[in-house]
Design a protein around this motif. Sequence first.
Motif, short mmCIF file in Angstrom:
data_model
loop_
_atom_site.label_atom_id
_atom_site.label_comp_id
_atom_site.label_asym_id
_atom_site.label_seq_id
_atom_site.Cartn_x
_atom_site.Cartn_y
_atom_site.Cartn_z
N TYR A 1 0.85 -1.18 0.00
CA TYR A 1 0.00 0.00 0.00
C TYR A 1 0.89 1.24 0.00
O TYR A 1 1.78 1.37 0.84
CB TYR A 1 -0.91 0.02 1.23
N THR B 1 0.98 5.10 0.61
CA THR B 1 0.17 6.15 1.24
C THR B 1 0.12 7.42 0.39
O THR B 1 -0.89 8.13 0.41
CB THR B 1 0.69 6.50 2.64
N ASP C 1 -2.24 6.39 -2.47
CA ASP C 1 -3.45 5.73 -1.98
C ASP C 1 -3.84 4.55 -2.88
O ASP C 1 -4.97 4.42 -3.30
CB ASP C 1 -4.60 6.73 -1.89
#
Length: 88
Positions: free
Chosen positions: A74, A76, A79
């Motif tokens: 993932y 950040t 996203d």
Amino acid sequence: MSRLYGDPIEVWTRDGEPAQFVWRDRLYLVRSVLDSWVIAREWWKTGEGDPGERRFWRVQAGPGREVGSYELRYDTAGDGWLLMRAWD
């Protein structure tokens, strides 16, 4: 033996960890989290503001009774989720 992919995936989380994901039109249920780690992104390779970080999970998951090991990432800053690696 592992294979590298880097395929975008859709992930549902529970308590901040992946609980299930869709990869190549199949729903994978996460049976267990084997490991997790975080890598800070290099500020000079990103735009203005927070460069974010990349969060990784190595999970045991599978569609139905089949179970395998998968590495999910993932990002950040963007996203977005990727399936990075799968083990036979």
